[in-house]
Each structure stands twice: as structure tokens, then as C-alpha cells.
Design an enzyme around this catalytic site. Sequence first.
Site, PDB file in Angstrom:
ATOM      1  N   SER A 117      -7.575   3.119   0.604  1.00 27.27           N
ATOM      2  CA  SER A 117      -8.164   4.378   0.130  1.00 27.27           C
ATOM      3  C   SER A 117      -9.651   4.523   0.469  1.00 27.27           C
ATOM      4  O   SER A 117     -10.412   5.081  -0.318  1.00 27.27           O
ATOM      5  CB  SER A 117      -7.944   4.548  -1.371  1.00 27.27           C
ATOM      6  N   GLY A 147      -3.155   3.961  -0.178  1.00 30.79           N
ATOM      7  CA  GLY A 147      -2.508   5.257  -0.342  1.00 30.79           C
ATOM      8  C   GLY A 147      -2.440   5.725  -1.784  1.00 30.79           C
ATOM      9  O   GLY A 147      -1.709   6.653  -2.110  1.00 30.79           O
ATOM     10  N   GLU A 159      -6.599  -5.824   2.533  1.00 31.52           N
ATOM     11  CA  GLU A 159      -6.081  -4.556   2.032  1.00 31.52           C
ATOM     12  C   GLU A 159      -5.286  -4.792   0.752  1.00 31.52           C
ATOM     13  O   GLU A 159      -4.086  -5.123   0.818  1.00 31.52           O
ATOM     14  CB  GLU A 159      -5.166  -3.911   3.071  1.00 31.52           C
ATOM     15  N   HIS A 192       0.702  -6.005   8.395  1.00 28.78           N
ATOM     16  CA  HIS A 192       0.354  -4.960   7.432  1.00 28.78           C
ATOM     17  C   HIS A 192       1.272  -5.080   6.217  1.00 28.78           C
ATOM     18  O   HIS A 192       2.458  -5.406   6.362  1.00 28.78           O
ATOM     19  CB  HIS A 192       0.471  -3.573   8.071  1.00 28.78           C
ATOM     20  N   GLU A 228       2.747  -2.989   4.482  1.00 30.93           N
ATOM     21  CA  GLU A 228       3.966  -2.162   4.509  1.00 30.93           C
ATOM     22  C   GLU A 228       5.068  -2.870   5.296  1.00 30.93           C
ATOM     23  O   GLU A 228       6.255  -2.734   4.987  1.00 30.93           O
ATOM     24  CB  GLU A 228       3.639  -0.774   5.087  1.00 30.93           C
ATOM     25  N   GLY A 277      -6.498   4.359   6.356  1.00 32.18           N
ATOM     26  CA  GLY A 277      -5.204   5.006   6.538  1.00 32.18           C
ATOM     27  C   GLY A 277      -5.355   6.513   6.490  1.00 32.18           C
ATOM     28  O   GLY A 277      -5.797   7.157   7.442  1.00 32.18           O
ATOM     29  N   GLY A 278      -4.997   7.086   5.347  1.00 36.33           N
ATOM     30  CA  GLY A 278      -4.949   8.539   5.196  1.00 36.33           C
ATOM     31  C   GLY A 278      -6.168   9.282   5.727  1.00 36.33           C
ATOM     32  O   GLY A 278      -6.029  10.297   6.424  1.00 36.33           O
ATOM     33  N   ASN A 299      -5.687   3.588  10.946  1.00 34.63           N
ATOM     34  CA  ASN A 299      -4.252   3.314  11.052  1.00 34.63           C
ATOM     35  C   ASN A 299      -3.499   4.611  10.756  1.00 34.63           C
ATOM     36  O   ASN A 299      -3.454   5.049   9.610  1.00 34.63           O
ATOM     37  CB  ASN A 299      -3.888   2.207  10.048  1.00 34.63           C
ATOM     38  N   TRP A 300      -2.942   5.186  11.792  1.00 38.78           N
ATOM     39  CA  TRP A 300      -2.266   6.486  11.627  1.00 38.78           C
ATOM     40  C   TRP A 300      -0.851   6.330  11.050  1.00 38.78           C
ATOM     41  O   TRP A 300      -0.189   7.326  10.750  1.00 38.78           O
ATOM     42  CB  TRP A 300      -2.214   7.234  12.969  1.00 38.78           C
ATOM     43  N   LYS A 301      -0.403   5.098  10.923  1.00 34.28           N
ATOM     44  CA  LYS A 301       0.926   4.815  10.353  1.00 34.28           C
ATOM     45  C   LYS A 301       2.009   5.679  11.027  1.00 34.28           C
ATOM     46  O   LYS A 301       1.905   5.965  12.211  1.00 34.28           O
ATOM     47  CB  LYS A 301       0.886   4.973   8.825  1.00 34.28           C
TER      48      LYS A 301
HETATM   49  P1  13P Z   1      -5.090   4.291   2.945  1.00 35.39           P
HETATM   50  O1  13P Z   1      -6.489   4.408   3.495  1.00 35.39           O
HETATM   51  O2  13P Z   1      -4.277   5.530   3.151  1.00 35.39           O
HETATM   52  O3  13P Z   1      -5.102   3.796   1.545  1.00 35.39           O
HETATM   53  O4  13P Z   1      -4.330   3.166   3.816  1.00 35.39           O
HETATM   54  C1  13P Z   1      -4.942   1.950   4.009  1.00 35.39           C
HETATM   55  C2  13P Z   1      -4.135   1.177   4.994  1.00 35.39           C
HETATM   56  O5  13P Z   1      -3.040   0.734   4.712  1.00 35.39           O
HETATM   57  C3  13P Z   1      -4.683   1.002   6.345  1.00 35.39           C
HETATM   58  O6  13P Z   1      -3.962   0.082   7.081  1.00 35.39           O
END
Ligand code: 13P
Length: 251
Positions: free
Chosen positions: A212, A173, A167, A95, A97, A233-234, A9-11
Amino acid sequence: MRRPLVAGNWKMHGTRASVTELIEGLSQQVLPADIDVAVFPSSLHIAQAVQGLSGKAVKVGAQDCAAQVEQGALTGELATSQLVDVGCEFVLVGHSERRLILGESDEAVVRKFAAVQAAGLIPVLCLGETREQREANTTLDVVGGQLAAVIDALGVESLSGAVVAYEPVWAIGTGLTATPEQAQEVHAAIRAQAAHFDAGVAAGLRILYGGSVKAASAAELFGMQDIDGGLVGGASLNADEFGAICRAAGN
Ligand code: 13P
């Protein structure tokens, strides 16, 4: 046997130049043949990723969608039929967020989930508890409630062919990863909840862990019985790190 899926997920990250670089890096990765890999760029970069990854074993998804298949007068939204047209195969739904920062309700999540499936795309339904909820020992109630919203509205059959991602919000994050045992407990509860209605659907349901995930922690997480891959994510913004996470999911 469930086929593992590793999703990146590149957000809200990336420019045309950095996406080009990331696609080139991904194209050079040796990916296991026995897993699925997908990336979720920002909407602006979906077409670029579809084009740049064509012929590669990396699928492309969207991070969100409108709650309708048809195009129409809905400024700023993306219809699931448009996501099909551009070459998406997956859509993230719910998600944390979007739920917590943008106020997306369970009802909206259910409608989007349905619109994704109606367009022939695969929804990746995201579930997870906050730190306060975990500390209050309500993790399984919270996650169970988020899943129940979909099962109650659309039936357990809607989970067949869908993907669920657990998640924990406190692990996103933050560098804090759920332990494999903490994650496994929730994954097993998700599968048991689906099995209560349909054992076959539950047995085939891919449940990803997100929060993470790094190359260093991936193998242990993916080794748990009910963890069928990751939503990253990251670490998915680094092609080598993401490639290593994918390899940890292979046999
Ligand atoms: P991180 O891997 O940066 O913690 O993000 C996880 C995430 O929200 C993937 O959708």
C-alpha cells in the site's frame, strides 16, 4: 551508497489499450536521475512495455518465471532465457500472492532465484509475514526463514546484485501501510541477517518496502535508514501517482 529502486508491480492488470496509456503517462513523468525505476507488467504485456519504454529510464521486469534457464517442454511457463530475449532486466521471485495463493514453496522460490541469476537477470526476492504471524510476534522468524532458504541454498554471495522486497501480507492491497518504524525494524533485521555472513554484501543490498505504498506515504518510508525504495502495486497503475512515488525516492 545504495541507489534507490522504485518498482511497479502491475500484477494481473491491463489490456493492450490500458498498457499503452500507462506507458505514455510514465514517459511523461519527470524521474529523478539518482534512482532506478522498473515496471513489472503481466507476461502478455512485457514486450509492449519494453518497446514503449525503450530509451526511457524505466526498466522492465517479469512477475514470475520458470525454475530453469533453458527453454523446454513446460507448458505455460516462461524460461528466464526467454525473459532475457524479450528485454527484461528483473524478475520478481516469491511474491506472497504466489506463495500463499498458488502454493509456491521456499524450495521453488530458491530454484527460481537461481534461474534468474543464471540468466543474468536481477531477482527481486519478496519476503513477508501474514497478519496472523505478526500478531503472533513471529514476523522476524518468518521473514528470516524465507531469507535463510536462499542464503542456505545459494550462499550469501547470491544476494550481491539481488534485490529484496519486504512486503507484509497484511499491508498488500489493503490500504494499511506498515509504519516507517515497523518497516525499518524488519529491513534492519534482513540486513543484519545478511551481514552475519558478509558485511559488504549486506551494506550493498537494496531492500524495498511494499504494501500500500502511495505518494503520500512514500517519502517517510523511503527516509528510513534501511529502506532503499519501494515495490508498488495498486498505485503503480496510475502514472502520476507512480511518478510522485519515484520522485519521493530521489534526492
Ligand atoms: P499494493 O501496493 O497494491 O499494496 O501491492 C503491493 C505489492 O504486492 C507489490 O508487489
